[in-house]
Design an enzyme around this catalytic site. Sequence first.
Site, PDB file in Angstrom:
ATOM      1  N   GLU A 443       0.842  -1.191   0.000  1.00  0.00           N
ATOM      2  CA  GLU A 443       0.000   0.000   0.000  1.00  0.00           C
ATOM      3  C   GLU A 443       0.882   1.247   0.000  1.00  0.00           C
ATOM      4  OE1 GLU A 443      -2.059   0.024   3.719  1.00  0.00           O
ATOM      5  OE2 GLU A 443      -2.715   2.088   3.529  1.00  0.00           O
ATOM      6  N   ASP A 521      -1.060  -1.426   5.907  1.00  0.00           N
ATOM      7  CA  ASP A 521      -0.993  -0.950   7.292  1.00  0.00           C
ATOM      8  C   ASP A 521      -1.934  -1.748   8.180  1.00  0.00           C
ATOM      9  OD1 ASP A 521       0.750   0.983   6.508  1.00  0.00           O
ATOM     10  OD2 ASP A 521      -0.721   2.622   6.475  1.00  0.00           O
ATOM     11  N   ASP A 523      -4.185  -0.915  10.124  1.00  0.00           N
ATOM     12  CA  ASP A 523      -5.265  -0.050  10.608  1.00  0.00           C
ATOM     13  C   ASP A 523      -6.495  -0.207   9.709  1.00  0.00           C
ATOM     14  OD1 ASP A 523      -4.654   1.254   8.284  1.00  0.00           O
ATOM     15  OD2 ASP A 523      -3.887   3.071   9.232  1.00  0.00           O
ATOM     16  N   ASP A 525      -7.829   1.668   7.402  1.00  0.00           N
ATOM     17  CA  ASP A 525      -7.582   1.923   5.984  1.00  0.00           C
ATOM     18  C   ASP A 525      -6.839   0.768   5.325  1.00  0.00           C
ATOM     19  OD1 ASP A 525      -8.868   4.207   5.433  1.00  0.00           O
ATOM     20  OD2 ASP A 525      -7.053   5.435   5.102  1.00  0.00           O
TER      21      ASP A 525
END
Length: 659
Positions: A443, A521, A523, A525
Amino acid sequence: MSENEVKNSAEEQYSASSIQVLEGLEAVRKRPSMYIGDIGERGLHHLVYEVVDNSIDEALAGFCTDIEVTINEDNSITVRDNGRGIPTGMHEKEHKSALEVVLTVLHAGGKFSKDSYKVSGGLHGVGVSCVNALSDYLKAEIHREGKVFVQEYSKGKPFADVKVVGEASDTGTIISFHPDPEIFTVTTVYKYDTLAARLRELAYLNKGIKLILTDRRESLTDENGNPTGLFKSDVFYSKEGLKEFVNYLDGGAERLTEQPIYLETDKVIPIEIAMQYNTGYSEKIYSYVNNINTIEGGTHLQGFKMGLTRTLKNYADKNNLLAKLKFDLAADDFREGLTAVISVKVAEPQFEGQTKTKLGNSEVVSAVSQATASALEAYLEENPKDARAIVEKVILAATARHAARKAREMVQRKTVMSGAGMPGKLADCSLRDPEQCELFLVEGDSAGGTAKQGRDRMTQAILPLRGKILNVEKAMEHRVFESEEIRNIYTALGVTVGTEDDHKALNLSKLRYHKVIIMTDADVDGSHIATLILTFFFRYMQDLIRNGYVYLATPPLYLVKKGKEEIYCWTDSERKAATEKLGKGSDKGVTVQRYKGLGEMSDVQLWETTMDPSRRLLRQVTIDNAAEAERTFSMLMGDDVPPRREFIEQNAHYANVDA
Ligand code: 0RA
């Protein structure tokens, strides 16, 4: 030696058959994978399906309505049904009780009842004797003829003959077993959601049967946290069967017709089909033979597609609805936005293909195609408004396909010229052996940069992806092939799409990496991006997942530090333990760094924690239950705010692939 071989004397027959029995179950313990597929999580759950299938057969024969599956505290399983109970009388040929024969002779499941063939059956259809062989404890309790009969086993060997232990006012079979940890070395822990998905599927496939799942490891508490004496439990029951199944699969999708189109025949080959068009673009056809999901399709699917195409085309021609069409219709134009479930019962199914999930019986083609054609014909005649909407949808699909072809050919051309045509953003590895090579889909450019610095250049390639890739669930096909990020994935992987008769078919023969690792990540997102990529793989490269090539990387959440000592942590409990260990009781001088993204790590840290094959933890993405995955993707990528994180947690399995 075959079971049916005729012997001269009764004595000879007895000794011969008992030797065979021993050999049979010993063979199962020696090579369990041959019988249940694998000895991992899948095989473990397969044991339950094998036992449940016997009860389903009893229900299909008309003698059983309720089947209860319980996960006990010790991860043993109890399957209880209210059927007639497995017969306990002496079996003439085997010189032991019929119950013992069922539990100790391979494939002995349905051999008492000649007139009702065994239609249900696990993937391998091996019967409850396999479960017995692979359990360190198994108990059969039979309620029959006013009595309770019991027999216990370990590793396929009975402790004693069948005993009467009490009186019964009901009838039924209760099988309890504990999987043998000597066999199931990876895990002996059952997953509620995995069993729930299969029982839900079975309820839809066998309307009218009530399946209850209870987890005795999970006590329910009231709002004050006090035990209620109840356990986590679900009831799966479907009155309308496949009609409800297609609605379930379609989740929140907008329907083109009000009701699913439905048919059920009771001929030599029982057929049940429900189908429904939605306004989306994917084709979701699920086929089953004797309750087994035929992932590779086969003659029943072929028959369905033939019947569908022929009938819709005839209808459109007859009503002059194709006048505005400038080009030919392709077969798959008729299936865009179609959700369908086809379930057939075949007495002697021939399974073919790589995973033995492709039906080969040729007589099934015409049976299904005729049944489909006549039911669909009737529906179209009776519902002209729906019929028109469906034909318009087909025309739209054909138009879009023409647009998509160009985009797809672009992908093709680039891919064929391997090397020179590689995407500019790809940092390739130097080795060329796909078995040794890995592609990280990362990403963002910044994390991509760190990964390029930190990687092992020999075997690890990096492809950074810009932000959120296209949500293919909501996009028409040509938009998918026009997306630069997606084209880069095709090109980097070296796979091609499309053949003469299946324009979405995937060719993996030139696949350049045998591990495709999604690294985002840790998280919300990041989970979203991982889900978008998985959605693309699920819809357009499902074989990549099915072959076990797709993985998720797991970057750490925390770095706990004191002086020069550092501990990476993936969970909150690990963090607590690390803080205590480094602080030796006090947290003085201990710092906890929460990684919000890959970009916060140095290249060395990223390598050490997430990329180094000897230290990282990869999660392999698998599809346990295709229908459940289907529904999940439709829901997740639809309009509702999705619980994506949970989804990924549930659907990716920790796989210690590097160890
Ligand atoms: C063969 C004959 C009969 C019952 C069964 C099999 C049977 C097997 C299983 C396995 C799980 N639950 C089951 N329930 C029944 C009965 C024959 C008779 O009563 O005449």
